[in-house]
Design a protein around this motif. Structure first.
Motif, PDB file in Angstrom:
ATOM      1  N   ALA A   1      29.428  36.071   3.522  1.00  0.00           N
ATOM      2  CA  ALA A   1      29.230  34.743   4.108  1.00  0.00           C
ATOM      3  C   ALA A   1      28.278  33.902   3.260  1.00  0.00           C
ATOM      4  O   ALA A   1      28.529  32.710   3.017  1.00  0.00           O
ATOM      5  N   LEU A   2      27.179  34.507   2.799  1.00  0.00           N
ATOM      6  CA  LEU A   2      26.249  33.749   1.947  1.00  0.00           C
ATOM      7  C   LEU A   2      26.940  33.288   0.671  1.00  0.00           C
ATOM      8  O   LEU A   2      26.749  32.148   0.218  1.00  0.00           O
ATOM      9  N   HIS A   3      27.737  34.172   0.079  1.00  0.00           N
ATOM     10  CA  HIS A   3      28.440  33.829  -1.160  1.00  0.00           C
ATOM     11  C   HIS A   3      29.426  32.688  -0.928  1.00  0.00           C
ATOM     12  O   HIS A   3      29.484  31.726  -1.712  1.00  0.00           O
ATOM     13  N   ARG A   4      30.188  32.775   0.160  1.00  0.00           N
ATOM     14  CA  ARG A   4      31.180  31.738   0.456  1.00  0.00           C
ATOM     15  C   ARG A   4      30.511  30.407   0.791  1.00  0.00           C
ATOM     16  O   ARG A   4      31.079  29.328   0.544  1.00  0.00           O
ATOM     17  N   ALA A   5      29.318  30.467   1.368  1.00  0.00           N
ATOM     18  CA  ALA A   5      28.595  29.238   1.710  1.00  0.00           C
ATOM     19  C   ALA A   5      27.919  28.611   0.495  1.00  0.00           C
ATOM     20  O   ALA A   5      27.427  27.479   0.577  1.00  0.00           O
ATOM     21  N   GLY A   6      27.879  29.335  -0.620  1.00  0.00           N
ATOM     22  CA  GLY A   6      27.223  28.811  -1.816  1.00  0.00           C
ATOM     23  C   GLY A   6      25.720  28.974  -1.797  1.00  0.00           C
ATOM     24  O   GLY A   6      24.994  28.169  -2.393  1.00  0.00           O
ATOM     25  N   TRP A   7      25.231  30.032  -1.129  1.00  0.00           N
ATOM     26  CA  TRP A   7      23.795  30.283  -1.029  1.00  0.00           C
ATOM     27  C   TRP A   7      23.423  31.573  -1.751  1.00  0.00           C
ATOM     28  O   TRP A   7      24.265  32.434  -2.016  1.00  0.00           O
ATOM     29  N   LYS A   8      22.146  31.705  -2.033  1.00  0.00           N
ATOM     30  CA  LYS A   8      21.605  32.933  -2.599  1.00  0.00           C
ATOM     31  C   LYS A   8      20.253  33.205  -1.957  1.00  0.00           C
ATOM     32  O   LYS A   8      19.653  32.330  -1.321  1.00  0.00           O
ATOM     33  N   LEU A   9      19.766  34.425  -2.121  1.00  0.00           N
ATOM     34  CA  LEU A   9      18.434  34.787  -1.652  1.00  0.00           C
ATOM     35  C   LEU A   9      17.529  34.994  -2.853  1.00  0.00           C
ATOM     36  O   LEU A   9      17.908  35.643  -3.828  1.00  0.00           O
ATOM     37  N   ASP A  10      16.335  34.433  -2.774  1.00  0.00           N
ATOM     38  CA  ASP A  10      15.352  34.561  -3.849  1.00  0.00           C
ATOM     39  C   ASP A  10      14.200  35.432  -3.353  1.00  0.00           C
ATOM     40  O   ASP A  10      13.689  35.232  -2.245  1.00  0.00           O
ATOM     41  N   TYR A  11      13.793  36.399  -4.186  1.00  0.00           N
ATOM     42  CA  TYR A  11      12.800  37.392  -3.773  1.00  0.00           C
ATOM     43  C   TYR A  11      11.507  37.273  -4.568  1.00  0.00           C
ATOM     44  O   TYR A  11      10.841  38.264  -4.824  1.00  0.00           O
ATOM     45  N   GLU A  12      11.132  36.070  -4.933  1.00  0.00           N
ATOM     46  CA  GLU A  12       9.926  35.882  -5.739  1.00  0.00           C
ATOM     47  C   GLU A  12       8.683  36.376  -5.011  1.00  0.00           C
ATOM     48  O   GLU A  12       7.766  36.918  -5.615  1.00  0.00           O
ATOM     49  N   GLN A  13       8.627  36.190  -3.698  1.00  0.00           N
ATOM     50  CA  GLN A  13       7.470  36.634  -2.923  1.00  0.00           C
ATOM     51  C   GLN A  13       7.717  38.076  -2.494  1.00  0.00           C
ATOM     52  O   GLN A  13       8.330  38.339  -1.465  1.00  0.00           O
ATOM     53  N   ALA A  14       7.254  39.026  -3.308  1.00  0.00           N
ATOM     54  CA  ALA A  14       7.495  40.443  -3.041  1.00  0.00           C
ATOM     55  C   ALA A  14       6.903  40.831  -1.692  1.00  0.00           C
ATOM     56  O   ALA A  14       5.754  40.540  -1.389  1.00  0.00           O
ATOM     57  N   GLY A  15       7.717  41.516  -0.875  1.00  0.00           N
ATOM     58  CA  GLY A  15       7.255  41.989   0.419  1.00  0.00           C
ATOM     59  C   GLY A  15       7.424  40.987   1.531  1.00  0.00           C
ATOM     60  O   GLY A  15       7.390  41.344   2.702  1.00  0.00           O
ATOM     61  N   GLY A  16       7.606  39.686   1.205  1.00  0.00           N
ATOM     62  CA  GLY A  16       7.773  38.678   2.234  1.00  0.00           C
ATOM     63  C   GLY A  16       9.238  38.427   2.519  1.00  0.00           C
ATOM     64  O   GLY A  16      10.130  39.129   2.051  1.00  0.00           O
TER      65      GLY A  16
END
Length: 412
Positions: free
Chosen positions: A148-163
């Protein structure tokens, strides 16, 4: 309602500790939980059996209310509670590792979509203020979370480790080949040196899962093209990948595979993960009282709270699991990544990120001090919330990526 139920549990524990069986009228299924728990200490086998079955039918929510073993003196009741706990924990574990499915329809801001995703899947996401007001229209059927995220054109960013990961528009024109069907998104990349292909596997779980480490066997990862199969450089090689918070993990497996076009990458591995997160809240911090809260086989105790001029607040807690042992001890550092925050009594979460210090530890127990700065309100207007996973589970991950590009030796 919750307060009166806790009082009933306290009375119940007194009865169990003294080993006093209590008979009750009517079928077991119609009784309240405290009475069913007391029936586990009955002299009549049928009463004990019916009570145990009725408690099991209450489902995994009962895990939050089961008394700890050391408070039950009746042997039959103690053994029954442990059987119930094991069966419900196994059920909760199965439920916790099932991939989420979400349906996204309508026009919402990115911040509102994040709230909708959390409501449907339990996956809490952070949206930076710069993107929170951006509006998107979607018409997606029920799909696995990562699809669903891929089809919506979104991604997740994990710059804040642990958050919490940031939910962002995906600016990448060509995302890496990936399997997005399961609880874990698995991406594949390949490079070559002579006859050996270095296969890099990147993986990340849904945010509601807290991975601790992953184990790979080289023999379980393979490339195939028509009737050609790869073979591992080392058939006995095994790899353990430590994981931090919710951040992605990565491993590289060397495989012997001939040159040619793209290939299919298949494999499996196991992730040890902390699951079924439970929030535990403490109010009345200004009274500086020692207060224990128990949920799902975990006891969190507020040891003390100290406030200093300038809005400095230090909160000390201890965490005790009913079942400690080597598994818990070997990977206890994951507790550093448990979420903790201060909020107002009406539920408004304050933005401050605490500093964390480990103070003491023993088998199954760990103490922490959380230090917050710049608190805008006095302690009597604040609530401390600590989120603790209640289960450690094995998550089997299987993946398949078709048409993985395999460069020829001359291309490297």
């Amino acid at each position: 309602m919750r307060k009166s139920f806790r009082i009933a549990i306290a009375v119940l524990l007194t009865g169990l500790a003294e080993g006093l069986p209590v008979q009750a009228e009517g079928p077991a299924g119609a009784k309240e939980i405290p009475q069913l728990l007391r029936d586990l200490a009955s002299d009549a086998r049928q009463v004990r059996t019916e009570a145990e079955q009725a408690l099991l039918k209450r489902g995994t929510e009962l895990l939050d209310e089961l008394p700890p073993p050391d408070l039950i003196r009746s042997p039959s009741a103690r053994e029954a509670v442990e059987r119930i706990r094991r069966e419900l924990e196994e059920k909760a574990a199965r439920e916790s590792i099932a991939p989420s499915s979400i349906r996204l329809n309508g026009t919402k801001t990115l911040g509102a979509w994040a709230d909708e995703i959390a409501r449907q899947s339990g996956n809490r996401l952070h949206v930076p203020s710069k993107q929170a007001g951006e509006s998107t229209t979607l018409d997606l059927p029920a799909l696995p979370f990562w699809t669903a995220l891929h089809r919506a054109g979104w991604k997740l960013d994990y710059e804040q480790a642990g958050g919490l990961p940031d939910l962002l528009p995906n600016a990448s024109a060509e995302p890496a080949p990936a399997d997005r069907r399961g609880l874990f998104r698995v991406e594949g990349r390949a490079s070559r040196k002579e006859e050996v292909v270095q296969v890099r596997v990147d993986f990340v779980g849904e945010p509601r899962i807290r991975p601790l480490y992953a184990t790979f066997a080289d023999a379980d990862i393979s490339l195939s093209r028509e009737k050609t199969e790869s073979r591992p450089v080392s058939t006995d090689a095994r790899r353990e990948v430590p994981l931090s918070g919710r951040s992605p993990g990565s491993v590289t497996i060397p495989l012997i595979f001939p040159e040619g076009d793209a290939a299919r990458l298949t494999g499996r591995f196991v992730v040890k993960a902390a699951a079924r997160p439970l929030p535990i809240a403490f109010e009345g911090l200004h009274r500086n009282e020692r207060i224990a809260r128990r949920r799902g086989g975990v006891t969190v105790t507020h040891l003390r709270t100290r406030a200093a001029p300038g809005g400095e607040v230090a909160i000390r807690i201890s965490v005790v699991y009913d079942h400690g042992g080597p598994e818990f001890e070997s990977h206890r550092l994951w507790l550093y990544h448990n979420e903790a925050w201060l909020e107002t009594l009406d539920g408004e979460r304050l933005p401050a990120t605490p500093q964390i210090e480990s103070l003491e530890e023993s088998n199954g127990a760990l103490a922490f001090e959380y230090r917050f700065s710049g608190m805008p309100r006095p302690l009597d207007q604040l609530r401390f919330v600590y989120v603790v996973p209640s289960l450690i589970v094995d998550v089997p991950v299987e993946f398949r990526i078709d048409d993985l590009p395999i460069p020829n030796a001359a291309a490297n």
